[in-house]
Design a protein around this motif. Structure first.
Motif, short mmCIF file in Angstrom:
data_model
loop_
_atom_site.label_atom_id
_atom_site.label_comp_id
_atom_site.label_asym_id
_atom_site.label_seq_id
_atom_site.Cartn_x
_atom_site.Cartn_y
_atom_site.Cartn_z
N LEU A 122 1.35 4.09 -2.88
CA LEU A 122 1.22 5.58 -2.46
C LEU A 122 2.47 6.38 -2.75
CD1 LEU A 122 -1.10 7.34 -1.56
CD2 LEU A 122 -0.23 7.05 0.75
N VAL A 124 0.80 -1.29 0.09
CA VAL A 124 0.02 0.02 0.02
C VAL A 124 0.95 1.14 -0.03
CG1 VAL A 124 -1.83 1.28 1.27
CG2 VAL A 124 -1.76 -1.13 1.07
N GLU A 136 -5.19 2.02 0.81
CA GLU A 136 -4.70 3.22 0.22
C GLU A 136 -5.41 4.53 0.47
OE1 GLU A 136 -2.55 4.63 -3.89
OE2 GLU A 136 -3.12 2.57 -3.63
#
Length: 213
Positions: free
Chosen positions: A31, A27, A193
């Motif tokens: 990002l 995640v 996320e």
């Protein structure tokens, strides 16, 4: 640097024997790939079973059923291969080895390798020989790392991370602290996320995430 250009600092307290910390890794990687220099990620040490607590026994059937309810679905969703580890080592040496890797410029590959070795391959990451092999695979000098760990050169860093976590009231991991131009935001657990992106937007008011490269 303009205030709107100041990166958000994301501190992640984590332990290499925590399955949910591993589950948060893809995640945060996704990002960071999306936000680039606008997000500055720092992985911090947190021992779930610090010395002198006794190591846990190998995972037995009741925890396996818990994995079926929580870990396996998230692992499939996030593209990770995970299984209950056959050993339950202390994580102090692994956390200190990760600090060595930061200084050696090899943190990212070594960090992922530690999680994968434990949760995919069932290796004992509390064993200095295993850590040395993983260090070599990540392009580091095995003997240098071994000497550093045997001398306790990175113990103070690990303890400092844990003391800061205690000051912040962190009792479990993963725990994330985002700090930027806006209010500081704390997140607990393996977050999607979208939740981390929303926290990013709160601490760095300005252009929408779609405009950040």
């Amino acid at each position: 640097m303009a205030q709107s250009d100041t990166p958000v600092r994301l501190d992640v307290w984590s332990d290499y024997v925590c399955p949910f910390c591993y589950l948060e890794l893809p995640v945060l990687e996704q990002l960071h790939a999306r936000l680039g220099s606008a997000l500055d990620i720092h992985w911090r040490a947190f021992e779930l079973r610090p010395v002198p607590a006794r190591p846990l026994a190998p995972v037995t059937e009741p925890p396996r059923s818990a994995w079926a309810r929580t870990v396996y679905p998230l692992a499939e969703q996030r593209g990770l291969t995970m299984k209950p580890p056959p050993v339950q080592p202390k994580s102090r040496l692994a956390l200190e080895a990760a600090e060595f890797a930061k200084d050696a410029g090899a943190f990212s590959p070594f960090h992922e390798a530690l999680f994968r070795a434990f949760f995919a391959d069932g290796r004992d990451i509390g064993d200095l020989r295993v850590l040395g092999a993983l260090a070599e695979d990540a392009g580091m000098d095995r003997e240098s790392m071994t000497r550093a760990l045997e001398a306790g050169r990175y113990t103070a860093r690990v303890l400092a991370d844990e003391e800061e976590a205690q000051r912040l009231g962190i009792r479990g991991v993963p725990a994330m602290r985002l700090a930027g131009n806006g209010p500081v935001v704390l997140l607990n657990g393996a977050q999607p996320e979208e939740a981390v992106r929303a926290a990013f937007a709160r601490v760095r008011p300005g252009p929408s995430l779609s405009a950040v490269h």
